[in-house]
Design an enzyme around this catalytic site. Sequence first.
Site, PDB file in Angstrom:
ATOM      1  CD  GLU A 149      -2.996  -1.107   2.188  1.00 30.08           C
ATOM      2  OE1 GLU A 149      -4.085  -0.974   1.905  1.00 30.08           O
ATOM      3  OE2 GLU A 149      -2.599  -1.349   3.295  1.00 30.08           O
ATOM      4  CD  GLU A 170      -3.950  -6.430   3.401  1.00 28.83           C
ATOM      5  OE1 GLU A 170      -3.367  -5.432   3.757  1.00 28.83           O
ATOM      6  OE2 GLU A 170      -4.202  -6.913   2.639  1.00 28.83           O
TER       7      GLU A 170
END
Length: 296
Positions: A149, A170
């Site tokens: 990210e 995730e």
Amino acid sequence: MNRRRLAQPAQFFAADARPDTGLDPLVALLLRSIAMGAQTDILLEKKSGVAILTFNRPPANAYNEAFHETFNRVLDDVDHDSGLRVAIIRSQSRKFFCAGADIKEFLNNETASNKRMVDLARQALGKIESSGKVYIAEIAGHALGGGLEIALACDFRFASTGDYVLGLPEVKLGLMPGNGGSQRLPRLIGLNQAKSMLMTGESISPEAAFKFGLLDRLVEPDALVLETEAFAETLSAGAPLALAAVKRSLNEGMGLSLPDSLRLESELVDTLYDTNDAREGFASYLEKRPPQFDGT
């Protein structure tokens, strides 16, 4: 800046100190930082208009709240330095760019503490994206979860070939990306491919990432630093106000309707006509010489 690997860090985020005579610059940096009680999770070097931020939290640069407090301070330092035009984010590790959140700490923390860390991470990525500086992520190892990210928030992603992966796993932990991954990834690689990565949690190779458009450059490991720094050198020679305006026009314009984005473009270019940089750009063109932009 010469097209070679820049020297080991000679500046650090917490103070305006200089290398200790007779010591390797990196050793001196770490000794000074430890003595001052300063964080060494992120090393900062400034040279020839380029900032180099080096993640330095072994073994995998897995981050925690303190890391992101430091990251935000470093980003503020870079953003407030008018002599800097480009920033490179790289890793001290040969195996990891960044593995995202420190899972052990995340499990042991209270939910409120984890939310504070995520909020700090969001602030950091927002600063990268909204900064007038150009950010380049230099990836030579695993970039996972929050680590990827960070790279997604940068303007460019340069990477080397190698036996490592990039991914947002995730969902395998019962979560989803919380620092912009589910929004920035599809803007780079398309909705369907992003759904595949996000819903399966599977990681991809650097070659696949380049094919999908997640990476801007993919080079041999020995060429990565040279390629990244040569590109940074080219950008740092440009007009800072124009670079910042182009970045804002693209980042904000993509979320607007065409009429609104054209209006934004018009407003931004109007701010550039009477700048010293614009006058210098035209003059250097007519005089057939390289421009010397000063950001005014």
